[in-house]
Design an enzyme around this catalytic site. Structure first.
Site, PDB file in Angstrom:
ATOM      1  N   CYS A 213      70.509  47.990  70.552  1.00 22.29           N
ATOM      2  CA  CYS A 213      70.085  46.626  70.186  1.00 22.29           C
ATOM      3  C   CYS A 213      68.581  46.459  70.316  1.00 22.29           C
ATOM      4  O   CYS A 213      67.957  45.738  69.551  1.00 22.29           O
ATOM      5  CB  CYS A 213      70.810  45.596  71.043  1.00 22.29           C
ATOM      6  SG  CYS A 213      70.586  45.887  72.810  1.00 22.29           S
TER       7      CYS A 213
ATOM      8  N   GLU B 183      68.791  43.831  60.877  1.00 14.62           N
ATOM      9  CA  GLU B 183      68.757  44.831  61.948  1.00 14.62           C
ATOM     10  C   GLU B 183      69.207  46.177  61.375  1.00 14.62           C
ATOM     11  O   GLU B 183      70.338  46.303  60.901  1.00 14.62           O
ATOM     12  CB  GLU B 183      69.707  44.404  63.057  1.00 14.62           C
ATOM     13  CG  GLU B 183      69.728  45.347  64.221  1.00 14.62           C
ATOM     14  CD  GLU B 183      70.776  44.949  65.259  1.00 14.62           C
ATOM     15  OE1 GLU B 183      71.802  44.361  64.883  1.00 14.62           O
ATOM     16  OE2 GLU B 183      70.556  45.235  66.443  1.00 14.62           O
TER      17      GLU B 183
ATOM     18  N   LYS C 132      87.730  43.116  76.478  1.00 16.00           N
ATOM     19  CA  LYS C 132      88.112  43.706  75.184  1.00 16.00           C
ATOM     20  C   LYS C 132      86.997  44.647  74.737  1.00 16.00           C
ATOM     21  O   LYS C 132      85.928  44.201  74.313  1.00 16.00           O
ATOM     22  CB  LYS C 132      88.290  42.616  74.114  1.00 16.00           C
ATOM     23  CG  LYS C 132      88.810  43.205  72.804  1.00 16.00           C
ATOM     24  CD  LYS C 132      88.420  42.385  71.584  1.00 16.00           C
ATOM     25  CE  LYS C 132      87.504  43.085  70.616  1.00 16.00           C
ATOM     26  NZ  LYS C 132      87.749  44.446  70.232  1.00 16.00           N
ATOM     27  N   PRO C 133      87.240  45.975  74.826  1.00 19.50           N
ATOM     28  CA  PRO C 133      86.217  46.902  74.322  1.00 19.50           C
ATOM     29  C   PRO C 133      86.271  46.950  72.793  1.00 19.50           C
ATOM     30  O   PRO C 133      87.219  46.432  72.191  1.00 19.50           O
ATOM     31  CB  PRO C 133      86.659  48.245  74.915  1.00 19.50           C
ATOM     32  CG  PRO C 133      88.128  48.121  75.157  1.00 19.50           C
ATOM     33  CD  PRO C 133      88.447  46.651  75.324  1.00 19.50           C
TER      34      PRO C 133
ATOM     35  N   GLU D  58      74.848  38.149  73.694  1.00 18.55           N
ATOM     36  CA  GLU D  58      73.834  39.217  73.686  1.00 18.55           C
ATOM     37  C   GLU D  58      73.898  39.855  72.307  1.00 18.55           C
ATOM     38  O   GLU D  58      74.804  40.646  72.034  1.00 18.55           O
ATOM     39  CB  GLU D  58      74.173  40.268  74.753  1.00 18.55           C
ATOM     40  CG  GLU D  58      74.059  39.780  76.163  1.00 18.55           C
ATOM     41  CD  GLU D  58      72.614  39.597  76.589  1.00 18.55           C
ATOM     42  OE1 GLU D  58      71.724  40.244  76.010  1.00 18.55           O
ATOM     43  OE2 GLU D  58      72.392  38.777  77.485  1.00 18.55           O
TER      44      GLU D  58
HETATM   45  P1  NAP Z   1      80.282  43.519  66.250  1.00 16.40           P
HETATM   46  O1  NAP Z   1      80.877  43.876  64.953  1.00 16.40           O
HETATM   47  O2  NAP Z   1      79.778  42.133  66.436  1.00 16.40           O
HETATM   48  O3  NAP Z   1      81.391  43.910  67.351  1.00 16.40           O
HETATM   49  C1  NAP Z   1      81.162  43.773  68.723  1.00 16.40           C
HETATM   50  C2  NAP Z   1      82.455  43.462  69.451  1.00 16.40           C
HETATM   51  O4  NAP Z   1      83.000  42.259  68.925  1.00 16.40           O
HETATM   52  C3  NAP Z   1      83.560  44.520  69.281  1.00 16.40           C
HETATM   53  O5  NAP Z   1      84.379  44.513  70.431  1.00 16.40           O
HETATM   54  C4  NAP Z   1      84.345  43.987  68.086  1.00 16.40           C
HETATM   55  O6  NAP Z   1      85.694  44.395  68.085  1.00 16.40           O
HETATM   56  C5  NAP Z   1      84.263  42.494  68.334  1.00 16.40           C
HETATM   57  N1  NAP Z   1      84.362  41.697  67.107  1.00 16.40           N
HETATM   58  C6  NAP Z   1      84.164  42.094  65.823  1.00 16.40           C
HETATM   59  N2  NAP Z   1      84.360  41.051  64.976  1.00 16.40           N
HETATM   60  C7  NAP Z   1      84.690  39.998  65.759  1.00 16.40           C
HETATM   61  C8  NAP Z   1      85.024  38.646  65.472  1.00 16.40           C
HETATM   62  N3  NAP Z   1      85.032  38.175  64.227  1.00 16.40           N
HETATM   63  N4  NAP Z   1      85.311  37.819  66.507  1.00 16.40           N
HETATM   64  C9  NAP Z   1      85.286  38.279  67.782  1.00 16.40           C
HETATM   65  N5  NAP Z   1      84.986  39.553  68.113  1.00 16.40           N
HETATM   66  C10 NAP Z   1      84.668  40.396  67.111  1.00 16.40           C
HETATM   67  O7  NAP Z   1      79.054  44.432  66.617  1.00 16.40           O
HETATM   68  P2  NAP Z   1      78.919  45.985  66.428  1.00 16.40           P
HETATM   69  O8  NAP Z   1      78.442  46.272  65.078  1.00 16.40           O
HETATM   70  O9  NAP Z   1      80.137  46.651  66.915  1.00 16.40           O
HETATM   71  O10 NAP Z   1      77.784  46.276  67.520  1.00 16.40           O
HETATM   72  C11 NAP Z   1      76.476  46.377  67.226  1.00 16.40           C
HETATM   73  C12 NAP Z   1      75.742  45.056  67.438  1.00 16.40           C
HETATM   74  O11 NAP Z   1      75.715  44.737  68.830  1.00 16.40           O
HETATM   75  C13 NAP Z   1      74.304  45.151  67.000  1.00 16.40           C
HETATM   76  O12 NAP Z   1      73.944  43.992  66.320  1.00 16.40           O
HETATM   77  C14 NAP Z   1      73.558  45.255  68.319  1.00 16.40           C
HETATM   78  O13 NAP Z   1      72.220  44.837  68.246  1.00 16.40           O
HETATM   79  C15 NAP Z   1      74.384  44.387  69.202  1.00 16.40           C
HETATM   80  N6  NAP Z   1      74.138  44.708  70.607  1.00 16.40           N
HETATM   81  C16 NAP Z   1      73.467  43.804  71.386  1.00 16.40           C
HETATM   82  C17 NAP Z   1      73.163  44.107  72.704  1.00 16.40           C
HETATM   83  C18 NAP Z   1      72.427  43.142  73.597  1.00 16.40           C
HETATM   84  O14 NAP Z   1      72.497  43.306  74.811  1.00 16.40           O
HETATM   85  N7  NAP Z   1      71.726  42.151  73.072  1.00 16.40           N
HETATM   86  C19 NAP Z   1      73.564  45.335  73.234  1.00 16.40           C
HETATM   87  C20 NAP Z   1      74.234  46.239  72.394  1.00 16.40           C
HETATM   88  C21 NAP Z   1      74.526  45.901  71.095  1.00 16.40           C
HETATM   89  P3  NAP Z   1      86.249  45.600  67.179  1.00 16.40           P
HETATM   90  O15 NAP Z   1      85.493  46.810  67.586  1.00 16.40           O
HETATM   91  O16 NAP Z   1      87.650  45.644  67.603  1.00 16.40           O
HETATM   92  O17 NAP Z   1      86.022  45.215  65.764  1.00 16.40           O
END
Ligand code: NAP
Length: 480
Positions: free
Chosen positions: A283, A384, A174-175, A249
């Site tokens: 991240c 963050e 799921k992207p 992650e």
């Molecule tokens: P996010 O809101 O947590 O979303 C990430 C993914 O999860 C998306 O596919 C999103 O889908 C889905 N998602 C959102 N709410 C969800 C829920 N309640 N239950 C299950 N899945 C859910 O994160 P983001 O803001 O898009 O991404 C940025 C974050 O990712 C930052 O905190 C960054 O540090 C972290 N990150 C970590 C790493 C690592 O390797 N440690 C690498 C890159 C990024 P939808 O898009 O469809 O809402």
């Protein structure tokens, strides 16, 4: 509305069951430029069932045959790097050179996972009874649900699918809803490489439907998630009823320590190059920059000069060094962080506003920003930032710098700028982070473990640990 960006289920491209699509926005223009199929729980269930059917044959295939197919995936990604990278730039906003680097990195992950799976050995242990022989071997966990965010859609989904498929798991990906397009192209590589139907499935859709189905459907044995800490914690609670295996992650708040021995100009260039990659939406982006008190003034001036010199523009425009922010939410969050710094008597040394001019009128542009006068009470120090802001904080001695660097619930990456080997080792050992970077603005590599400690996550992706994460150890006890 129909779309060329479809779901991929059981080896076939298909519209969402309810025929829904979602408009994909170009951050450089703030307008919709493509439509992608947008599924729901029903599509996720169908994909999981396909992955379940495909699992017995794929997991029993000789690892050499699986590896050959995954190496073909890597070759196809490399052949198509330009087309995939252009699409990635359109949907995520990053400069084309960064997008190309990401796509090439994804090819490396498939190649490395294919080779490494062949060397994923069991053990034959010395016995304590003459009649017994004791062995271990590894078997794939089963069907995997893989969830990726928007900031590195191609490499992050590859870090899950590469090792999972290599060891014999099947998967549903799921992207992020707003960045499915380059991932669709990645799946075309799977199809053209002859990955059998059902082994890798792609379902775009809202998390409340698709991710919840991953967690609630007992066929899915493991969920691998990259995203925010908040959602990671939510998934952990939702995984508890079935004790579902989880890799998390998550986010960070990464310190960068400029050590006393390094030259100011070099340190500023390295700090700026690490900070403004993907406009700070990384991240492992350095979120706090600690500088020796005596050198702070010179460093601030040099960092502001380097940051101001970065060429802002659409990711596809030649010469662009920093693109727009990803969306209106990131733009608003960045503006709020800057307003909070100013309100609490911090100083914006450069940037701190949207760039002027017709070229920037429509997209989510923001100037690379350097800030000083930072205190713990500021929002930027508490969560963050995920924003193009480099806060600079003076320190008295390295003990204080390390104490401050570790003073956070996160533990993803820490950066050390030094040419002194002893300092690099001492700080590397003392800093609480899964990734320690010495002078390296971009430390990720297919063969190395990537991930965090404390609230930055559970487990590692890449390297041996990344492969292990998709296997169960089985112990075989034989009485002769
Ligand atoms: P996010 O809101 O947590 O979303 C990430 C993914 O999860 C998306 O596919 C999103 O889908 C889905 N998602 C959102 N709410 C969800 C829920 N309640 N239950 C299950 N899945 C859910 O994160 P983001 O803001 O898009 O991404 C940025 C974050 O990712 C930052 O905190 C960054 O540090 C972290 N990150 C970590 C790493 C690592 O390797 N440690 C690498 C890159 C990024 P939808 O898009 O469809 O809402």
């Amino acid at each position: 509305m129909s779309s060329e960006y479809l779901l991929f289920i059981d080896g076939a491209w298909c519209e969402a069951a309810k025929k829904k699509t979602l408009g994909i926005i170009d951050p450089a223009a703030a307008e919709v430029f493509a439509e992608a199929a947008y599924g729901d729980r029903e599509d996720a269930r169908r994909a999981i069932a396909a992955a379940e059917r495909a699992f017995p044959a794929w997991s029993r295939l000789l690892v050499y045959e699986r590896a050959a197919k995954l190496r073909r995936v890597a070759d196809l990604i490399r052949e198509r790097v330009d087309a995939i990278a252009r699409l990635l730039t359109r949907e995520a906003g990053k400069p084309l050179a960064e997008a190309r680097g990401e796509v090439k990195g994804a090819a490396d992950v498939f190649e490395w996972s294919a080779e490494e799976a062949k060397r994923h050995y069991g053990e034959w242990m010395p016995t304590h009874l003459a009649e017994k022989r004791l062995l271990t071997f590894r078997s794939p966990v089963g069907v995997v649900g893989a969830i990726a965010p928007w900031n590195f859609p191609v490499i992050l989904i590859s870090r899950k699918l590469g090792p999972a498929l290599a060891v014999g798991c099947t998967a549903v990906a799921k992207p992020a809803s707003q960045t499915p397009l380059a991932t669709v192209e990645l799946f075309r590589c799977f199809e053209d490489a002859g990955i059998p139907a059902g082994v890798a499935n792609l379902v775009m859709g809202p998390p409340g439907e698709v991710a919840d189905e991953f967690l609630q459907n007992p066929v899915v044995r493991k969920v691998s998630f990259t995203g925010s800490v908040e959602v990671g914690k939510e998934l952990m609670a939702k995984a508890a009823p079935q004790l579902k295996k989880l890799s998390l992650e998550l986010g960070g708040h990464c310190p960068l320590i400029v050590c006393p021995d390094i030259g100011i100009e070099e340190a500023a260039e390295r700090a700026v190059s690490a900070k403004f990659r993907n406009m700070g939406q990384v991240c492992i982006s350095p979120s706090r920059c600690y500088v020796p008190e005596a050198k702070a003034e010179a460093f601030i001036e040099a960092a502001a000069r380097c940051a101001s010199a970065l060429r802002i523009g659409p990711g596809l425009e030649p010469g662009t060094q920093v693109g727009p922010l990803f969306d209106a939410t990131r733009l608003k969050a960045t503006e709020e962080l800057v307003a909070d710094i100013e309100k609490k008597d911090g100083a914006i040394v450069c940037g701190g506003r949207r760039p002027a001019g017709e070229k920037y009128r429509k997209g989510y542009y923001y100037e690379p920003t350097v800030a000083t006068g930072i205190t713990r009470e500021m929002l930027i120090m508490q969560k963050e930032p995920f924003a193009p802001i480099l806060p600079i904080i003076p320190y008295r001695d390295l003990d204080e710098a390390v104490r401050e660097a570790n003073n956070t619930p996160y533990g993803l990456a820490s950066y050390i700028l030094t040419h002194d080997l002893a300092t690099a080792f001492r700080l590397g050992e003392a800093l609480q982070a899964g990734i320690i970077s010495v002078n390296d603005p971009s430390p990720a590599a297919a063969q190395m473990p990537f991930g965090g400690m404390k609230e930055s996550g559970l487990g590692r992706e890449g390297g041996h640990s990344g492969i292990e994460a998709y296997t169960e150890v089985k112990y075989l006890s034989i009485w002769l």
